[in-house]
Design a protein around this motif. Structure first.
Motif, PDB file in Angstrom:
ATOM      1  N   PHE A  34     -42.273  -3.239 -19.438  1.00  0.00           N
ATOM      2  CA  PHE A  34     -41.729  -2.038 -18.823  1.00  0.00           C
ATOM      3  C   PHE A  34     -40.308  -1.820 -19.327  1.00  0.00           C
ATOM      4  O   PHE A  34     -39.533  -2.766 -19.448  1.00  0.00           O
ATOM      5  CB  PHE A  34     -41.687  -2.171 -17.297  1.00  0.00           C
ATOM      6  CG  PHE A  34     -43.029  -2.303 -16.631  1.00  0.00           C
ATOM      7  CD1 PHE A  34     -43.213  -3.165 -15.566  1.00  0.00           C
ATOM      8  CD2 PHE A  34     -44.114  -1.552 -17.045  1.00  0.00           C
ATOM      9  CE1 PHE A  34     -44.448  -3.285 -14.925  1.00  0.00           C
ATOM     10  CE2 PHE A  34     -45.348  -1.660 -16.418  1.00  0.00           C
ATOM     11  CZ  PHE A  34     -45.516  -2.530 -15.362  1.00  0.00           C
ATOM     12  N   TYR A  36     -36.857   0.351 -18.348  1.00  0.00           N
ATOM     13  CA  TYR A  36     -36.213   1.120 -17.286  1.00  0.00           C
ATOM     14  C   TYR A  36     -34.843   1.606 -17.765  1.00  0.00           C
ATOM     15  O   TYR A  36     -34.215   1.006 -18.642  1.00  0.00           O
ATOM     16  CB  TYR A  36     -35.994   0.257 -16.039  1.00  0.00           C
ATOM     17  CG  TYR A  36     -37.248  -0.211 -15.343  1.00  0.00           C
ATOM     18  CD1 TYR A  36     -37.851  -1.411 -15.694  1.00  0.00           C
ATOM     19  CD2 TYR A  36     -37.813   0.537 -14.308  1.00  0.00           C
ATOM     20  CE1 TYR A  36     -38.991  -1.858 -15.039  1.00  0.00           C
ATOM     21  CE2 TYR A  36     -38.948   0.095 -13.651  1.00  0.00           C
ATOM     22  CZ  TYR A  36     -39.527  -1.104 -14.012  1.00  0.00           C
ATOM     23  OH  TYR A  36     -40.659  -1.543 -13.369  1.00  0.00           O
ATOM     24  N   GLN A  38     -31.112   2.876 -15.871  1.00  0.00           N
ATOM     25  CA  GLN A  38     -30.403   2.923 -14.597  1.00  0.00           C
ATOM     26  C   GLN A  38     -29.040   3.561 -14.795  1.00  0.00           C
ATOM     27  O   GLN A  38     -28.169   3.001 -15.481  1.00  0.00           O
ATOM     28  CB  GLN A  38     -30.245   1.515 -14.006  1.00  0.00           C
ATOM     29  CG  GLN A  38     -29.641   1.502 -12.610  1.00  0.00           C
ATOM     30  CD  GLN A  38     -29.569   0.100 -12.030  1.00  0.00           C
ATOM     31  OE1 GLN A  38     -29.354  -0.866 -12.744  1.00  0.00           O
ATOM     32  NE2 GLN A  38     -29.738  -0.019 -10.707  1.00  0.00           N
ATOM     33  N   SER A  43     -31.032   3.821  -8.841  1.00  0.00           N
ATOM     34  CA  SER A  43     -31.969   2.724  -8.991  1.00  0.00           C
ATOM     35  C   SER A  43     -32.594   2.719 -10.374  1.00  0.00           C
ATOM     36  O   SER A  43     -32.267   3.542 -11.219  1.00  0.00           O
ATOM     37  CB  SER A  43     -33.052   2.816  -7.920  1.00  0.00           C
ATOM     38  OG  SER A  43     -33.847   1.646  -7.909  1.00  0.00           O
ATOM     39  N   LEU A  44     -33.453   1.770 -10.594  1.00  0.00           N
ATOM     40  CA  LEU A  44     -34.145   1.661 -11.868  1.00  0.00           C
ATOM     41  C   LEU A  44     -35.224   2.725 -11.973  1.00  0.00           C
ATOM     42  O   LEU A  44     -36.062   2.842 -11.084  1.00  0.00           O
ATOM     43  CB  LEU A  44     -34.797   0.284 -11.988  1.00  0.00           C
ATOM     44  CG  LEU A  44     -33.862  -0.918 -11.923  1.00  0.00           C
ATOM     45  CD1 LEU A  44     -34.657  -2.192 -11.742  1.00  0.00           C
ATOM     46  CD2 LEU A  44     -33.042  -0.995 -13.196  1.00  0.00           C
ATOM     47  N   LEU A  46     -38.355   3.993 -14.232  1.00  0.00           N
ATOM     48  CA  LEU A  46     -39.255   3.599 -15.303  1.00  0.00           C
ATOM     49  C   LEU A  46     -39.307   4.700 -16.357  1.00  0.00           C
ATOM     50  O   LEU A  46     -39.559   5.859 -16.041  1.00  0.00           O
ATOM     51  CB  LEU A  46     -40.653   3.333 -14.749  1.00  0.00           C
ATOM     52  CG  LEU A  46     -41.707   2.874 -15.748  1.00  0.00           C
ATOM     53  CD1 LEU A  46     -41.340   1.512 -16.336  1.00  0.00           C
ATOM     54  CD2 LEU A  46     -43.081   2.820 -15.099  1.00  0.00           C
ATOM     55  N   PHE A  91     -27.596   2.037 -18.429  1.00  0.00           N
ATOM     56  CA  PHE A  91     -27.998   0.632 -18.448  1.00  0.00           C
ATOM     57  C   PHE A  91     -29.504   0.617 -18.683  1.00  0.00           C
ATOM     58  O   PHE A  91     -30.263   1.181 -17.890  1.00  0.00           O
ATOM     59  CB  PHE A  91     -27.643   0.000 -17.093  1.00  0.00           C
ATOM     60  CG  PHE A  91     -27.844  -1.483 -16.998  1.00  0.00           C
ATOM     61  CD1 PHE A  91     -28.741  -2.019 -16.093  1.00  0.00           C
ATOM     62  CD2 PHE A  91     -27.110  -2.346 -17.789  1.00  0.00           C
ATOM     63  CE1 PHE A  91     -28.911  -3.391 -15.977  1.00  0.00           C
ATOM     64  CE2 PHE A  91     -27.270  -3.727 -17.683  1.00  0.00           C
ATOM     65  CZ  PHE A  91     -28.176  -4.241 -16.772  1.00  0.00           C
ATOM     66  N   ILE A  93     -32.957  -1.625 -19.309  1.00  0.00           N
ATOM     67  CA  ILE A  93     -33.437  -2.965 -19.000  1.00  0.00           C
ATOM     68  C   ILE A  93     -34.953  -3.030 -19.123  1.00  0.00           C
ATOM     69  O   ILE A  93     -35.660  -2.074 -18.796  1.00  0.00           O
ATOM     70  CB  ILE A  93     -32.974  -3.394 -17.593  1.00  0.00           C
ATOM     71  CG1 ILE A  93     -33.197  -4.876 -17.360  1.00  0.00           C
ATOM     72  CG2 ILE A  93     -33.610  -2.552 -16.508  1.00  0.00           C
ATOM     73  CD1 ILE A  93     -32.426  -5.417 -16.176  1.00  0.00           C
ATOM     74  N   PHE A 106     -37.098  -9.918 -15.674  1.00  0.00           N
ATOM     75  CA  PHE A 106     -36.235  -8.938 -16.317  1.00  0.00           C
ATOM     76  C   PHE A 106     -35.426  -9.529 -17.454  1.00  0.00           C
ATOM     77  O   PHE A 106     -35.025 -10.705 -17.407  1.00  0.00           O
ATOM     78  CB  PHE A 106     -35.256  -8.346 -15.294  1.00  0.00           C
ATOM     79  CG  PHE A 106     -35.877  -7.342 -14.371  1.00  0.00           C
ATOM     80  CD1 PHE A 106     -36.467  -7.739 -13.188  1.00  0.00           C
ATOM     81  CD2 PHE A 106     -35.875  -5.989 -14.694  1.00  0.00           C
ATOM     82  CE1 PHE A 106     -37.053  -6.819 -12.339  1.00  0.00           C
ATOM     83  CE2 PHE A 106     -36.458  -5.061 -13.843  1.00  0.00           C
ATOM     84  CZ  PHE A 106     -37.044  -5.475 -12.676  1.00  0.00           C
ATOM     85  N   GLY A 109     -30.496  -6.854 -19.635  1.00  0.00           N
ATOM     86  CA  GLY A 109     -30.018  -5.482 -19.609  1.00  0.00           C
ATOM     87  C   GLY A 109     -29.087  -5.178 -20.765  1.00  0.00           C
ATOM     88  O   GLY A 109     -28.420  -6.068 -21.316  1.00  0.00           O
TER      89      GLY A 109
END
Lengths: 115, 108
Positions: A34, A36, A38, A43-44, A46, A91, A93, A106, A109
């Protein structure tokens, strides 16, 4: 637990250039990753899901020609931000998906700043 | 669709107990995750609930009710270092969706 290594941790690039972010699974094979994004104080979100051996699946509103995702092997997934602009500063990640009894692991990042 | 709700901010006193609630409506639900995230850092895993009930792990406990689409994270004996954002996430192998996060501030 499993380790996902993400590089670089920070990158500053000029507007119009491209940046590649790598995520490696160090002690396990990841057929899916995945990605993401941010933004500050959010929030994160997708962006897309990379799949080894097939095309990535992008979320609605994410430009697949701008955010190129390649899942080259069972241990490497990459995100390339093409023709970056200041609004792409964020950011980014990656994470390996959760298993039946395990969490999503995770990467560290990547803080991207486009100037 | 995916919809996860949690409070935006909370403040609690050092040594106290705080409960952070999360409600969710997601497709492809397998379990409910809680992550802690300090500013500028990657999220760190706290808990993963698949079955209904309370799971305790040291100072942190997490509860899930699948029928109600509800979870909470309970933090006991709060410490200053617990000041962070707490992310509720729901999903499974196909997709994990995160809530907006609850920014917790622990004050002396």
């Amino acid at each position: 637990g499993a380790v996902v290594s993400q590089h670089p941790s920070r990158v500053i690039c000029k507007s119009g250039t491209s940046v590649k972010i790598e995520c490696r699974s160090l002690d396990f094979q990841a057929t899916t990753m995945f990605w993401y994004r941010q933004f500050p104080k959010q929030s994160l979100m997708l962006m897309a899901t990379s799949n080894e051996g097939s095309k990535a699946t992008y979320e609605q509103g994410v430009e697949k020609d701008k955010f190129l995702i390649n899942h080259a092997s069972l241990t490497l997934s990459t995100l390339t931000v093409t023709s970056a602009h200041p609004e792409d500063s964020s950011f980014y990640i990656c994470s390996a998906p959760p298993g039946p009894d395990t969490e999503a692991f995770f990467g560290q990042g990547t803080r991207l700043t486009v100037v | 669709g995916q919809n996860i709700d949690q409070p935006t901010e909370m403040t609690a006193t050092e040594g106290a107990i705080v409960q952070i609630n999360c409600t969710y409506q997601t497709s492809g639900f397998n379990g409910l995750f809680w992550y802690q995230q300090h500013a500028g850092e990657a999220p760190t895993f706290l808990s993963y609930n698949v079955l209904d009930g309370l799971e305790e792990k040291g100072r942190f406990s997490s509860f899930l009710s699948r029928s109600k689409g509800y979870s909470y994270l309970l933090l006991k004996e709060l410490q200053m270092k617990d000041s962070a954002s707490y992310l509720c996430a729901a999903g499974g192998y196909q997709k994990v969706t995160f809530g907006t996060g609850t920014k917790l501030q622990v004050i002396p």
